[in-house]
Design a protein around this motif. Structure first.
Motif, PDB file in Angstrom:
ATOM      1  N   ILE A 416      34.412  37.117  50.194  1.00 36.10           N
ATOM      2  CA  ILE A 416      34.130  36.784  48.796  1.00 36.10           C
ATOM      3  C   ILE A 416      33.286  37.857  48.118  1.00 36.10           C
ATOM      4  N   ASP A 417      32.411  38.529  48.858  1.00 34.53           N
ATOM      5  CA  ASP A 417      31.601  39.605  48.269  1.00 34.53           C
ATOM      6  C   ASP A 417      32.483  40.728  47.742  1.00 34.53           C
ATOM      7  N   ASP A 418      33.467  41.134  48.537  1.00 35.14           N
ATOM      8  CA  ASP A 418      34.360  42.215  48.133  1.00 35.14           C
ATOM      9  C   ASP A 418      35.214  41.813  46.927  1.00 35.14           C
ATOM     10  N   ARG A 419      35.657  40.553  46.901  1.00 38.16           N
ATOM     11  CA  ARG A 419      36.497  40.108  45.798  1.00 38.16           C
ATOM     12  C   ARG A 419      35.693  40.060  44.486  1.00 38.16           C
ATOM     13  N   ILE A 420      34.439  39.609  44.578  1.00 38.78           N
ATOM     14  CA  ILE A 420      33.594  39.575  43.378  1.00 38.78           C
ATOM     15  C   ILE A 420      33.319  40.998  42.889  1.00 38.78           C
ATOM     16  N   ALA A 421      33.065  41.907  43.829  1.00 40.37           N
ATOM     17  CA  ALA A 421      32.836  43.309  43.446  1.00 40.37           C
ATOM     18  C   ALA A 421      34.078  43.895  42.784  1.00 40.37           C
ATOM     19  N   MET A 422      35.262  43.512  43.288  1.00 41.99           N
ATOM     20  CA  MET A 422      36.509  44.000  42.702  1.00 41.99           C
ATOM     21  C   MET A 422      36.665  43.514  41.258  1.00 41.99           C
ATOM     22  N   LEU A 423      36.333  42.235  41.027  1.00 39.61           N
ATOM     23  CA  LEU A 423      36.444  41.691  39.679  1.00 39.61           C
ATOM     24  C   LEU A 423      35.439  42.345  38.729  1.00 39.61           C
ATOM     25  N   PHE A 424      34.243  42.630  39.247  1.00 40.18           N
ATOM     26  CA  PHE A 424      33.246  43.293  38.394  1.00 40.18           C
ATOM     27  C   PHE A 424      33.689  44.711  38.048  1.00 40.18           C
ATOM     28  N   PHE A 425      34.250  45.419  39.040  1.00 36.19           N
ATOM     29  CA  PHE A 425      34.778  46.758  38.756  1.00 36.19           C
ATOM     30  C   PHE A 425      35.887  46.676  37.713  1.00 36.19           C
ATOM     31  N   PHE A 426      36.733  45.653  37.830  1.00 38.13           N
ATOM     32  CA  PHE A 426      37.806  45.438  36.870  1.00 38.13           C
ATOM     33  C   PHE A 426      37.238  45.336  35.451  1.00 38.13           C
ATOM     34  N   SER A 427      36.210  44.504  35.297  1.00 40.18           N
ATOM     35  CA  SER A 427      35.645  44.285  33.964  1.00 40.18           C
ATOM     36  C   SER A 427      34.909  45.516  33.452  1.00 40.18           C
ATOM     37  N   VAL A 428      34.248  46.238  34.333  1.00 41.06           N
ATOM     38  CA  VAL A 428      33.460  47.393  33.920  1.00 41.06           C
ATOM     39  C   VAL A 428      34.358  48.565  33.523  1.00 41.06           C
ATOM     40  N   PHE A 429      35.380  48.840  34.336  1.00 39.53           N
ATOM     41  CA  PHE A 429      36.228  49.999  34.064  1.00 39.53           C
ATOM     42  C   PHE A 429      36.920  49.861  32.715  1.00 39.53           C
ATOM     43  N   TRP A 430      37.502  48.673  32.458  1.00 40.36           N
ATOM     44  CA  TRP A 430      38.199  48.488  31.188  1.00 40.36           C
ATOM     45  C   TRP A 430      37.275  47.977  30.083  1.00 40.36           C
ATOM     46  N   SER A 565      31.188  43.037  28.762  1.00 41.81           N
ATOM     47  CA  SER A 565      31.593  43.093  30.168  1.00 41.81           C
ATOM     48  C   SER A 565      31.083  41.863  30.927  1.00 41.81           C
ATOM     49  N   TYR A 566      29.965  41.289  30.473  1.00 35.21           N
ATOM     50  CA  TYR A 566      29.439  40.063  31.075  1.00 35.21           C
ATOM     51  C   TYR A 566      30.414  38.908  30.855  1.00 35.21           C
ATOM     52  N   TYR A 567      30.922  38.784  29.629  1.00 37.72           N
ATOM     53  CA  TYR A 567      31.874  37.711  29.331  1.00 37.72           C
ATOM     54  C   TYR A 567      33.198  37.943  30.046  1.00 37.72           C
ATOM     55  N   CYS A 568      33.629  39.196  30.090  1.00 38.71           N
ATOM     56  CA  CYS A 568      34.879  39.516  30.793  1.00 38.71           C
ATOM     57  C   CYS A 568      34.745  39.199  32.285  1.00 38.71           C
ATOM     58  N   TYR A 569      33.620  39.546  32.862  1.00 36.85           N
ATOM     59  CA  TYR A 569      33.357  39.262  34.280  1.00 36.85           C
ATOM     60  C   TYR A 569      33.379  37.760  34.543  1.00 36.85           C
ATOM     61  N   ARG A 570      32.745  36.975  33.674  1.00 34.95           N
ATOM     62  CA  ARG A 570      32.734  35.521  33.826  1.00 34.95           C
ATOM     63  C   ARG A 570      34.147  34.943  33.736  1.00 34.95           C
ATOM     64  N   LEU A 571      34.931  35.449  32.796  1.00 37.40           N
ATOM     65  CA  LEU A 571      36.293  34.930  32.644  1.00 37.40           C
ATOM     66  C   LEU A 571      37.160  35.276  33.842  1.00 37.40           C
ATOM     67  N   LEU A 572      37.038  36.488  34.355  1.00 30.21           N
ATOM     68  CA  LEU A 572      37.821  36.868  35.539  1.00 30.21           C
ATOM     69  C   LEU A 572      37.424  36.027  36.754  1.00 30.21           C
ATOM     70  N   LEU A 573      36.129  35.740  36.902  1.00 28.06           N
ATOM     71  CA  LEU A 573      35.693  34.847  37.981  1.00 28.06           C
ATOM     72  C   LEU A 573      36.272  33.457  37.793  1.00 28.06           C
ATOM     73  N   GLY A 574      36.275  32.968  36.544  1.00 29.92           N
ATOM     74  CA  GLY A 574      36.799  31.638  36.275  1.00 29.92           C
ATOM     75  C   GLY A 574      38.282  31.514  36.531  1.00 29.92           C
ATOM     76  N   ILE A 575      39.011  32.607  36.382  1.00 29.27           N
ATOM     77  CA  ILE A 575      40.445  32.577  36.670  1.00 29.27           C
ATOM     78  C   ILE A 575      40.703  32.526  38.181  1.00 29.27           C
ATOM     79  N   GLN A 576      39.872  33.209  38.947  1.00 28.70           N
ATOM     80  CA  GLN A 576      40.082  33.293  40.389  1.00 28.70           C
ATOM     81  C   GLN A 576      39.478  32.104  41.143  1.00 28.70           C
ATOM     82  N   TYR A 577      38.454  31.492  40.591  1.00 31.15           N
ATOM     83  CA  TYR A 577      37.746  30.428  41.315  1.00 31.15           C
ATOM     84  C   TYR A 577      37.557  29.206  40.425  1.00 31.15           C
ATOM     85  N   ARG A 578      37.523  28.040  41.094  1.00 28.29           N
ATOM     86  CA  ARG A 578      37.222  26.768  40.446  1.00 28.29           C
ATOM     87  C   ARG A 578      35.976  26.173  41.090  1.00 28.29           C
ATOM     88  N   ASP A 579      35.400  25.175  40.406  1.00 30.61           N
ATOM     89  CA  ASP A 579      34.192  24.529  40.945  1.00 30.61           C
ATOM     90  C   ASP A 579      34.447  23.843  42.279  1.00 30.61           C
TER      91      ASP A 579
END
Length: 635
Positions: A416-430, A565-579
């Motif tokens: 999960i650490d690597d996947r979260i880092a991947m999503l953050f890189f996704f949001s930061v790069f674009w 990028s904070y909002y983009c990161y939150r949205l990408l996390l929300g798409i990949q994970y649920r409560d």
């Protein structure tokens, strides 16, 4: 009619059918004539804050130019030539204080006069990737009225090309710093041609021969002379003309440190200064003698002081010339202007004069908003067709996508650490890559925007939307390709809905980032300053994006709400994970913990995603609106 280009005046006689291909070239038939007068023109600018006295740029300049004449403004650098020309064209900014009287057929400057005035700047401001024909055609489409068809406008362009001798290079690109195009003389003729398309009555040229060899300069001025002889009023500044060029002028205004020291016939200038004791012992170019005098250098002029010592004082020479001007020229010139006023008013009372001009309804714009938008969009796509999808940018994005995909290759859900880092890189790069590309947009086009807006070519809103929409193919195609590669190689949720939602979030982040870059560029209008501000902003957004620092002190926690990028990161996390998702928190004990309780995710949360979407939508509109407002300040 070619002459009635959104103007406030139109001729009674000699109308030409624009559909008549056998008609005379419209370049030779100005619709009406303008007599330009300027009386006691004074221009002062602030010399800095703190109650400093104003600096006087122009000191009581007076003159008159009639149809068919060329008035040349001579003087050394800094003498006020360009300032006076800009004042005559109604283009001085509000940074200074202009006084005096400038009239056009006895009337003050107006929108109708502006649309009848051709202004050729010293520097050739042209799009490098357009051909000569495309450059003139797009100008014609924007500056000529809707009453003319596209075929008529194309015909006018061909007339201009033929009149200015550009037929051989009509299909050649203009060229720029990075690649060779047409020659300097041809560029100058293209710039003149852009103004000739509106069939101007008044033509103003700022240093039209600057940087050109003597032969090319003569060709340019011969063209200008031809245009003047057709009945136009021509005013030009020129720094140091050859003798051949000098004798092509009808009148000359000689300026020295903002003060006039000669006004009159070009051919009579030498005799006038000889009568004052300033004569050359050898045959010289008249322009050289005039420039020497403007600099305070008096050839063969000797002044003896009380000790009979020979001296030449530039300040003294200027004082003598200014005094002689006031005594010999100024009084006579004012009486001539008063006489022409009386003659003009008499002709008006009797229905004569003015070249048979009558007033008709004035239109603010030659073309509709939608038409301007379409033409500007097409021109932008044509201009950027060679750089929009350039190989370097494509290679840059694709290589990063492939490299990132290999580094996060098929990352399992347990990592999960690597996947979260991947999503953050996704949001930061674009979130930051489009920002740095967008900051260059308006600073690079500043000169073109000033030139075309000063001519009343189009509405700012049509330009702004056309410019931003024209960038969308590149701005959206590359992140789409990146997402296709990176998403599937990284092993994120394989269902199509999650992929499409992730793509939409990334594209929205791209548009927000681009909008912020446009705003920075429009506000600062300087590439270095805008890039510096962008780098500081990205650093703040990166740190406050919710990944690196999770427990931000309350007094500065508000920074993260400014970061898209904070909002983009939150949205990408929300798409990949649920409560209700779980992850293996202790694999050796086969324990599974809620994803929502995982510290990096818990720090940003998985709820209220509609707030994230609303915040990004507000930024999407707000940043671009801010950029649009900032462009209104560009003068």
């Amino acid at each position: 009619m070619p002459g009635a280009l959104c103007a406030a005046v139109a001729p009674k006689q000699d109308t030409i059918d624009p559909h008549d291909t056998n008609a005379r070239s419209f370049l030779q038939t100005p619709s009406f004539s303008v007599t330009l007068k300027f009386e006691e023109v004074v221009y002062k600018v602030s010399n800095g804050g703190g109650g400093s006295p104003e600096k006087t740029i122009l000191t009581g300049i007076t003159g008159m130019v009639s149809p068919g004449e060329i008035l040349a403004m001579l003087g050394p650098s800094g003498s006020g030539k360009t300032t006076l020309l800009t004042a005559l064209g109604g283009r001085l900014t509000s940074s200074g204080r202009l006084s005096g009287k400038i009239t056009y057929n006895g009337d003050p400057f107006s929108g109708a006069v502006k649309r009848r005035t051709g202004f050729v700047p010293q520097d050739d401001v042209l799009y490098p990737h357009l051909t000569v024909f495309e450059t003139l055609l797009f100008t014609a489409l924007l500056r000529l009225p809707n009453t003319l068809s596209k075929d008529d406008k194309t015909q006018h362009v061909q007339h201009v090309i033929d009149e200015l001798g550009l037929a051989k290079c009509k299909n050649s690109m203009i060229g720029g710093p990075l690649f060779r195009g047409i020659s300097g003389g041809e560029k100058k003729r293209v710039t003149i041609g852009q103004e000739m398309l509106i069939n101007p009555t008044l033509l103003l040229l700022d240093e039209p021969t600057s940087g050109l060899d003597s032969t090319t300069a003569q060709r340019i001025l011969t063209t200008v002379k031809k245009l003047a002889r057709a009945g136009r009023t021509v005013v030009t500044t020129i720094h140091q003309p050859s003798s051949r060029l000098y004798h092509m002028f009808d009148k000359v205004v000689l300026l020295s440190e903002g003060s006039p020291i000669y006004y009159g016939s070009a051919s009579a200038a030498m005799d006038y200064f000889s009568s004052l004791g300033f004569s050359a012992s050898i045959t010289v170019n008249p322009a050289d003698l005039l420039l020497d005098l403007a600099n305070g250098i008096g050839p063969d002029f000797q002044h003896h002081d009380d000790n009979n010592n020979l001296q030449q004082d530039p300040k003294l020479v200027r004082e003598i010339l200014i005094s002689a001007y006031e005594k010999n020229i100024s009084t006579r010139l004012k009486s001539e202007l008063n006489y022409t006023k009386e003659a003009s008013s008499t002709a008006t009372r009797h229905g004569g004069g003015g070249g048979g001009v009558r007033v008709i309804r004035s239109q603010k714009w030659c073309t509709t908003w939608w038409y301007q938008f379409k033409i500007l969009l097409l021109r932008g796509l044509r201009e950027r067709r060679f750089e929009a999808f350039n190989r370097l940018r494509i290679f840059q994005v694709i290589s990063v996508a492939i490299l990132g995909g290999l580094l996060w290759w098929r990352t399992p859900s347990s990592h999960i650490d690597d996947r979260i880092a991947m999503l953050f890189f996704f949001s930061v790069f674009w979130g930051f890559y489009p920002l740095y590309n967008a900051v260059f947009t308006f600073p690079q086009e500043r000169r073109m925007l000033i030139k075309e807006r000063s001519s009343g070519m189009y509405r700012l809103s049509s330009y702004f939307l056309a410019r931003t929409v024209g960038d969308l193919p590149l701005e959206l195609a590359l992140p789409t390709a990146f997402t296709f590669i990176f998403y599937w190689m990284g092993g994120l949720k394989p269902d199509p809905v999650s992929f499409i939602l992730s793509l939409l979030v990334v594209l929205m982040s791209v548009l927000v980032s681009q909008g912020l870059g446009l705003a920075f560029g429009a506000i600062l209008m300087d590439v270095k300053q805008a890039a510096t501000l962008a780098s500081v902003t990205t650093m703040v957004f990166l740190i406050a994006g919710g990944y690196y620092v999770r427990q931000i002190p309350p007094f500065i926690a508000w920074l993260k709400y400014l970061s898209y990028s904070y909002y983009c990161y939150r949205l990408l996390l929300g798409i990949q994970y649920r409560d209700n998702d779980f992850y293996p928190c202790r694999e050796e004990q086969h324990l599974r913990c809620p994803v929502a309780d995982y510290p990096p995710i818990k720090a940003v949360g998985l709820d209220r995603h509609w707030v994230d979407v609303a915040a990004m939508a507000l930024m999407l509109v707000g940043y671009r609106f801010l950029a649009y407002l900032a462009l209104h300040r560009v003068r």
